[in-house]
Design a protein around this motif. Sequence first.
Motif, short mmCIF file in Angstrom:
data_model
loop_
_atom_site.label_atom_id
_atom_site.label_comp_id
_atom_site.label_asym_id
_atom_site.label_seq_id
_atom_site.Cartn_x
_atom_site.Cartn_y
_atom_site.Cartn_z
N LYS A 44 2.91 53.59 -11.73
CA LYS A 44 1.73 52.79 -11.38
C LYS A 44 1.62 53.35 -9.80
N GLY A 45 0.51 52.98 -9.39
CA GLY A 45 0.01 53.55 -7.76
C GLY A 45 -1.01 54.17 -7.76
N THR A 46 -1.14 55.01 -6.37
CA THR A 46 -2.26 55.85 -6.42
C THR A 46 -2.27 56.89 -7.52
N PRO A 47 -3.46 57.32 -8.06
CA PRO A 47 -3.06 58.30 -9.18
C PRO A 47 -2.82 59.75 -8.52
N LEU A 48 -1.85 60.28 -9.03
CA LEU A 48 -1.72 61.72 -8.97
C LEU A 48 -1.82 62.57 -10.15
N LEU A 49 -2.80 63.63 -10.28
CA LEU A 49 -3.43 64.34 -11.21
C LEU A 49 -2.70 65.45 -11.21
N LEU A 50 -2.01 65.90 -12.20
CA LEU A 50 -1.11 67.08 -12.42
C LEU A 50 -1.77 68.15 -13.32
N LYS A 70 7.87 57.05 -10.05
CA LYS A 70 8.28 55.74 -9.50
C LYS A 70 7.53 55.51 -8.05
N LYS A 71 6.78 56.42 -7.84
CA LYS A 71 5.78 56.27 -6.48
C LYS A 71 4.25 56.21 -6.81
N TYR A 72 3.90 56.87 -7.85
CA TYR A 72 2.56 57.17 -8.15
C TYR A 72 2.11 57.01 -9.70
N ARG A 73 0.99 56.80 -9.89
CA ARG A 73 0.27 56.91 -11.22
C ARG A 73 0.22 58.19 -11.73
N VAL A 74 1.13 58.80 -12.37
CA VAL A 74 1.18 60.12 -12.61
C VAL A 74 0.21 60.49 -14.11
N ILE A 75 -0.86 61.23 -13.76
CA ILE A 75 -1.50 61.51 -15.03
C ILE A 75 -1.54 63.12 -15.20
N ILE A 76 -1.29 63.51 -16.39
CA ILE A 76 -1.06 64.90 -16.44
C ILE A 76 -1.69 65.30 -17.85
N LYS A 109 -12.48 56.98 -14.35
CA LYS A 109 -12.71 56.12 -13.44
C LYS A 109 -12.00 56.08 -12.19
N LEU A 110 -11.28 57.38 -11.70
CA LEU A 110 -10.43 57.25 -10.65
C LEU A 110 -11.14 57.53 -9.29
N ASP A 111 -10.86 56.43 -8.62
CA ASP A 111 -11.76 56.55 -7.21
C ASP A 111 -11.33 57.43 -6.11
N SER A 112 -9.91 57.14 -6.10
CA SER A 112 -9.35 58.21 -4.81
C SER A 112 -7.81 58.53 -5.45
N LEU A 113 -7.58 59.81 -5.20
CA LEU A 113 -6.36 60.40 -5.98
C LEU A 113 -6.07 61.49 -5.18
N LYS A 137 -8.20 63.52 -2.28
CA LYS A 137 -7.86 62.97 -0.67
C LYS A 137 -6.70 63.99 -0.32
N LYS A 138 -5.59 64.36 -1.08
CA LYS A 138 -4.76 65.20 -0.71
C LYS A 138 -4.48 66.32 -1.80
N LEU A 139 -3.96 67.47 -1.51
CA LEU A 139 -3.86 68.65 -2.50
C LEU A 139 -2.70 69.06 -2.38
#
Length: 272
Positions: A44-50, A70-76, A109-113, A137-139
Amino acid sequence: MKQFLLLLVTFITYNGNSQIKYGSNNGKFLTIKDTKVYYEEYGKGTPLLLIHGSFGGIVHFQNIIPLLSKKYRVIITDAPGLGRSEYPKSKLSYNLLAEYQSEIINTLKLDSLYVLGWSDGAVMRLILAKNRPDKVKKLIISGANYKSNAAKNLDELKNWTDPTWIEKNWTGWVNYYRKNAFKTNDWKKYVTEIKDMWFQEEYFPKSDLESIKIPTLITYGDNDMYTLEHGIEIRNAISQSQFCVIPNCSHDIFEEKPKLITKIVIDFLNNK
């Protein structure tokens, strides 16, 4: 890429965690461009798309997902044509694959990732970051190139785009592809089409890199398959970028140095 094939065809236990078969772990499908794209989510958390590189899949990140989730909502996702994702209706290209990632952002519907890409996935991420500053927002990119001549050994890459050579030398990958892929997917078609992707003189103009204005982390192994000089060129073109070389490491950073690269990624993402 000394352990490339081993990584593709086996699932290992990481750091004492119970074994999870990443890439076949109760994922879901999205329909993008009339193509079924398989993805999994963790944490859970800020989405992190891998996104992984060529010949790969979700399993490529099996060593870092437990830590990042443990820190982010990891989507892969499995990239179209690989893993459990359906082959695209159009010919493979970096721009097409980046468009899929952009549509995944919209569909979920990811707003900021944050986004992270490795190897060919890093190329897709550069295109995505340029096209979607409204969302990304970050790469983080690892083992990136935007020109074919950045590779240290072009002859080796040519072998990897020869179906006859693949069938003889990469039987493990061929069997893995056939086992997991849609029945309509064709590994020989995939190999042939990535040849056209890889050996373009330039994937996009340098001005595209210069247009990226978000904080960017650029990483390479000190023995990467792409030259560090090329990485420095990318770093110099992206104004808000940081450059990191992982010691005693090949192109396969996420497999060889998972704890180190994960700490670097988290530190970068936490730095406001």
